[in-house]
Design a protein around this motif. Structure first.
Motif, PDB file in Angstrom:
ATOM      1  N   LYS A 121       2.837  50.758 -15.389  1.00  0.00           N
ATOM      2  CA  LYS A 121       2.615  50.827 -13.946  1.00  0.00           C
ATOM      3  C   LYS A 121       1.816  52.083 -13.578  1.00  0.00           C
ATOM      4  O   LYS A 121       0.864  52.015 -12.793  1.00  0.00           O
ATOM      5  CB  LYS A 121       3.947  50.833 -13.215  1.00  0.00           C
ATOM      6  N   GLN A 122       2.174  53.213 -14.149  1.00  0.00           N
ATOM      7  CA  GLN A 122       1.470  54.451 -13.869  1.00  0.00           C
ATOM      8  C   GLN A 122       0.027  54.386 -14.379  1.00  0.00           C
ATOM      9  O   GLN A 122      -0.891  54.884 -13.720  1.00  0.00           O
ATOM     10  CB  GLN A 122       2.190  55.646 -14.492  1.00  0.00           C
ATOM     11  N   ALA A 123      -0.170  53.785 -15.539  1.00  0.00           N
ATOM     12  CA  ALA A 123      -1.515  53.670 -16.104  1.00  0.00           C
ATOM     13  C   ALA A 123      -2.399  52.792 -15.231  1.00  0.00           C
ATOM     14  O   ALA A 123      -3.566  53.111 -14.992  1.00  0.00           O
ATOM     15  CB  ALA A 123      -1.434  53.117 -17.525  1.00  0.00           C
ATOM     16  N   VAL A 124      -1.849  51.689 -14.724  1.00  0.00           N
ATOM     17  CA  VAL A 124      -2.618  50.811 -13.847  1.00  0.00           C
ATOM     18  C   VAL A 124      -2.966  51.535 -12.551  1.00  0.00           C
ATOM     19  O   VAL A 124      -4.093  51.432 -12.049  1.00  0.00           O
ATOM     20  CB  VAL A 124      -1.847  49.502 -13.568  1.00  0.00           C
ATOM     21  N   LEU A 125      -2.017  52.272 -12.010  1.00  0.00           N
ATOM     22  CA  LEU A 125      -2.286  53.028 -10.788  1.00  0.00           C
ATOM     23  C   LEU A 125      -3.358  54.097 -11.019  1.00  0.00           C
ATOM     24  O   LEU A 125      -4.195  54.345 -10.137  1.00  0.00           O
ATOM     25  CB  LEU A 125      -1.003  53.665 -10.267  1.00  0.00           C
ATOM     26  N   MET A 126      -3.353  54.699 -12.182  1.00  0.00           N
ATOM     27  CA  MET A 126      -4.390  55.682 -12.510  1.00  0.00           C
ATOM     28  C   MET A 126      -5.758  55.017 -12.581  1.00  0.00           C
ATOM     29  O   MET A 126      -6.753  55.576 -12.112  1.00  0.00           O
ATOM     30  CB  MET A 126      -4.055  56.390 -13.828  1.00  0.00           C
ATOM     31  N   LEU A 127      -5.825  53.825 -13.158  1.00  0.00           N
ATOM     32  CA  LEU A 127      -7.089  53.099 -13.229  1.00  0.00           C
ATOM     33  C   LEU A 127      -7.569  52.672 -11.848  1.00  0.00           C
ATOM     34  O   LEU A 127      -8.772  52.720 -11.554  1.00  0.00           O
ATOM     35  CB  LEU A 127      -6.956  51.880 -14.144  1.00  0.00           C
ATOM     36  N   VAL A 128      -6.638  52.273 -10.979  1.00  0.00           N
ATOM     37  CA  VAL A 128      -7.009  51.902  -9.609  1.00  0.00           C
ATOM     38  C   VAL A 128      -7.565  53.123  -8.880  1.00  0.00           C
ATOM     39  O   VAL A 128      -8.592  53.036  -8.194  1.00  0.00           O
ATOM     40  CB  VAL A 128      -5.797  51.305  -8.859  1.00  0.00           C
ATOM     41  N   LEU A 129      -6.915  54.270  -9.019  1.00  0.00           N
ATOM     42  CA  LEU A 129      -7.398  55.484  -8.373  1.00  0.00           C
ATOM     43  C   LEU A 129      -8.769  55.881  -8.909  1.00  0.00           C
ATOM     44  O   LEU A 129      -9.648  56.284  -8.140  1.00  0.00           O
ATOM     45  CB  LEU A 129      -6.410  56.629  -8.571  1.00  0.00           C
ATOM     46  N   ALA A 130      -8.976  55.751 -10.208  1.00  0.00           N
ATOM     47  CA  ALA A 130     -10.286  56.067 -10.789  1.00  0.00           C
ATOM     48  C   ALA A 130     -11.352  55.135 -10.235  1.00  0.00           C
ATOM     49  O   ALA A 130     -12.483  55.566  -9.955  1.00  0.00           O
ATOM     50  CB  ALA A 130     -10.222  55.971 -12.311  1.00  0.00           C
ATOM     51  N   ALA A 131     -11.024  53.861 -10.045  1.00  0.00           N
ATOM     52  CA  ALA A 131     -11.985  52.906  -9.485  1.00  0.00           C
ATOM     53  C   ALA A 131     -12.318  53.249  -8.035  1.00  0.00           C
ATOM     54  O   ALA A 131     -13.485  53.168  -7.618  1.00  0.00           O
ATOM     55  CB  ALA A 131     -11.437  51.484  -9.575  1.00  0.00           C
ATOM     56  N   VAL A 132     -11.319  53.655  -7.262  1.00  0.00           N
ATOM     57  CA  VAL A 132     -11.552  54.043  -5.872  1.00  0.00           C
ATOM     58  C   VAL A 132     -12.447  55.283  -5.816  1.00  0.00           C
ATOM     59  O   VAL A 132     -13.377  55.365  -4.997  1.00  0.00           O
ATOM     60  CB  VAL A 132     -10.217  54.291  -5.145  1.00  0.00           C
ATOM     61  N   MET A 133     -12.186  56.244  -6.685  1.00  0.00           N
ATOM     62  CA  MET A 133     -12.995  57.461  -6.718  1.00  0.00           C
ATOM     63  C   MET A 133     -14.429  57.145  -7.126  1.00  0.00           C
ATOM     64  O   MET A 133     -15.383  57.691  -6.553  1.00  0.00           O
ATOM     65  CB  MET A 133     -12.367  58.487  -7.655  1.00  0.00           C
ATOM     66  N   ALA A 134     -14.595  56.254  -8.099  1.00  0.00           N
ATOM     67  CA  ALA A 134     -15.937  55.862  -8.529  1.00  0.00           C
ATOM     68  C   ALA A 134     -16.673  55.135  -7.401  1.00  0.00           C
ATOM     69  O   ALA A 134     -17.873  55.355  -7.194  1.00  0.00           O
ATOM     70  CB  ALA A 134     -15.858  54.985  -9.770  1.00  0.00           C
ATOM     71  N   ALA A 135     -15.962  54.304  -6.650  1.00  0.00           N
ATOM     72  CA  ALA A 135     -16.583  53.610  -5.522  1.00  0.00           C
ATOM     73  C   ALA A 135     -17.028  54.615  -4.457  1.00  0.00           C
ATOM     74  O   ALA A 135     -18.102  54.459  -3.861  1.00  0.00           O
ATOM     75  CB  ALA A 135     -15.606  52.601  -4.924  1.00  0.00           C
ATOM     76  N   ASN A 136     -16.232  55.640  -4.222  1.00  0.00           N
ATOM     77  CA  ASN A 136     -16.619  56.676  -3.265  1.00  0.00           C
ATOM     78  C   ASN A 136     -17.877  57.406  -3.713  1.00  0.00           C
ATOM     79  O   ASN A 136     -18.761  57.699  -2.897  1.00  0.00           O
ATOM     80  CB  ASN A 136     -15.485  57.678  -3.058  1.00  0.00           C
ATOM     81  N   VAL A 137     -17.973  57.694  -5.000  1.00  0.00           N
ATOM     82  CA  VAL A 137     -19.175  58.365  -5.512  1.00  0.00           C
ATOM     83  C   VAL A 137     -20.394  57.474  -5.322  1.00  0.00           C
ATOM     84  O   VAL A 137     -21.453  57.945  -4.905  1.00  0.00           O
ATOM     85  CB  VAL A 137     -18.991  58.755  -7.002  1.00  0.00           C
ATOM     86  N   VAL A 138     -20.237  56.188  -5.590  1.00  0.00           N
ATOM     87  CA  VAL A 138     -21.355  55.253  -5.414  1.00  0.00           C
ATOM     88  C   VAL A 138     -21.766  55.178  -3.951  1.00  0.00           C
ATOM     89  O   VAL A 138     -22.955  55.200  -3.623  1.00  0.00           O
ATOM     90  CB  VAL A 138     -20.984  53.857  -5.959  1.00  0.00           C
TER      91      VAL A 138
END
Length: 70
Positions: A30-47
């Motif tokens: 669960k924590q790993a999936v949440l970390m991946l979701v947060l990384a995706a959100v951060m990457a979307a913000n950079v884009v």
């Protein structure tokens, strides 16, 4: 602004690496999936901030051109 974008990218990379480590360890899915979701959100913000529009300007360049209020 460049420092903020750089920190976002580095943090997203660290989150992905941390999530991979948690997946391998097991038990922390669960924590790993949440970390991946947060990384995706951060990457979307950079884009969003760095992708140029039809006029060739990005939000980063527009923010750099504006002078901070004194």
């Amino acid at each position: 602004m460049d420092i903020a974008i750089s920190l976002l990218v580095l943090t997203a990379i660290a989150l992905v690496l941390g999530a991979v480590a948690l997946f391998r360890r097991g038990g922390y899915r669960k924590q790993a999936v949440l970390m991946l979701v947060l990384a995706a959100v951060m990457a979307a913000n950079v884009v969003i901030w760095t992708l140029p529009n039809s006029e060739g300007q990005s939000l980063v360049t527009q923010a750099d051109k504006q002078k901070a209020p004194e």
